[in-house]
Design an enzyme around this catalytic site. Sequence first.
Site, PDB file in Angstrom:
ATOM      1  N   VAL A 178      77.967  58.604  64.228  1.00 29.08           N
ATOM      2  CA  VAL A 178      77.599  58.965  65.605  1.00 29.08           C
ATOM      3  C   VAL A 178      78.692  59.835  66.213  1.00 29.08           C
ATOM      4  CG1 VAL A 178      77.037  58.110  67.903  1.00 29.08           C
ATOM      5  CG2 VAL A 178      76.335  56.806  65.895  1.00 29.08           C
ATOM      6  N   LYS A 235      71.085  57.870  66.241  1.00 27.71           N
ATOM      7  CA  LYS A 235      72.370  57.552  66.865  1.00 27.71           C
ATOM      8  C   LYS A 235      72.178  56.605  68.049  1.00 27.71           C
ATOM      9  CE  LYS A 235      74.183  62.032  65.398  1.00 27.71           C
ATOM     10  NZ  LYS A 235      74.521  63.408  65.814  1.00 27.71           N
TER      11      LYS A 235
END
Length: 429
Positions: free
Chosen positions: A133, A206
Amino acid sequence: MRTRPLKVALLGCGVVGSEVARIMTTHADDLTARIGAPVELAGVAVRRPSKVRAGIDPALVTTDATALVKRGDIDVVVEVIGGIEPARTLITTAFEHGASVVSANKALIAQDGAALHAAAEQHGRDLYYEAAVAGAIPLIRPLRESLAGDKVNRVLGIVNGTTNFILDKMDTTGAGYQEALDEATALGYAEADPTADVEGFDAAAKAAILAGIAFHTRVRLDDVHREGMTEVTAADFASAKRMGCTIKLLAICERATDGGSVTARVHPAMIPLSHPLASVREAYNAVFVEAEAAGQLMFYGPGAGGAPTASAVLGDLVAVCRNKLGESTGPGDSAYTQLPVSSMGEVVTRFHISLDVADKPGVLAQVATVFAEHGVSIDTVRQTVKDGEASLVVVTHRAPDAALSGTVEALRNLDTVRGVASIMRVEGE
């Protein structure tokens, strides 16, 4: 200091993998000092072994990733091949044969993170994935370690550099979507097939990871509401500017006000120019975290690219190697709350709706009646007439998304409404 090196297997040697290998070589002395033992690249699994890879001993290269992770002398496996399979099987095999894992695989973690964490725990190994992420931005570790004693209520962020570049160019230069996408492709920000980025799949993965960590619950990719940004137009940006806003593709993870559920969603939204995320330009990422004790925190930096992502991978590698030397493991899966994930229809939000309408008396009254019938309060209305064409722009107060969506459908059925030109949510108040 231990002299026997910790052995690392690298799965994948593309843009990110090659940077990981380079940093391991060029920063070898620093890594040794920080870890307390040397680290050694013991093998590199690739698809095309004939390709020349600068700085990597060809004797380390193999096409048999399974044999590499099964060797038994590997301490850490670094997985940067992406996708679901064979990555999932290789990671679980690595656990079974004594290795901890560092991964940058957002799609896999979002889909099967719970099962992978369970496998890591079963075998007493680590699973770290900071690089999954927002690239180089330290985000996962602050959420699951630095804020472990706090209560996070909201995570709002720009987590895809490609879409932010496109929307920024549309905002600052007046370019259309296709023109901005073409520029992003030419500069290497967008893939030849940009679907994963522009349709929000990348950001949704994410968002699932962030929501799960922030709220200590299980959030999968399928739980995330997703909308792409391919329908955003220059006219939308013009409307946003009149409101003192810009448009960003946002990942939004929220805890319900009563604490009984969570939501995760990805969609384009108007945000005020005064909000910190509005100033995030080019291909940068930024994530805004709201916690009860810590207050508002913002994490900003390059969210993609070989070197930034490799930086996050190496940070995890150092942490996992330290754990290995200390015969311990770091934080694992924390899903003790088991909160349900609410549907998008239950999310309370605002809409900006642009309507093409007939130029005759009573249109505004009909439109207002539809909003009232669906329990949606209107904040502002702007009506314009130009060259015989009339339009209405309505900005609502906050209401359940299902009520807003129902309002839009009812508006489409009015004889005086010729079309819904655009619909966009308004966030970041």
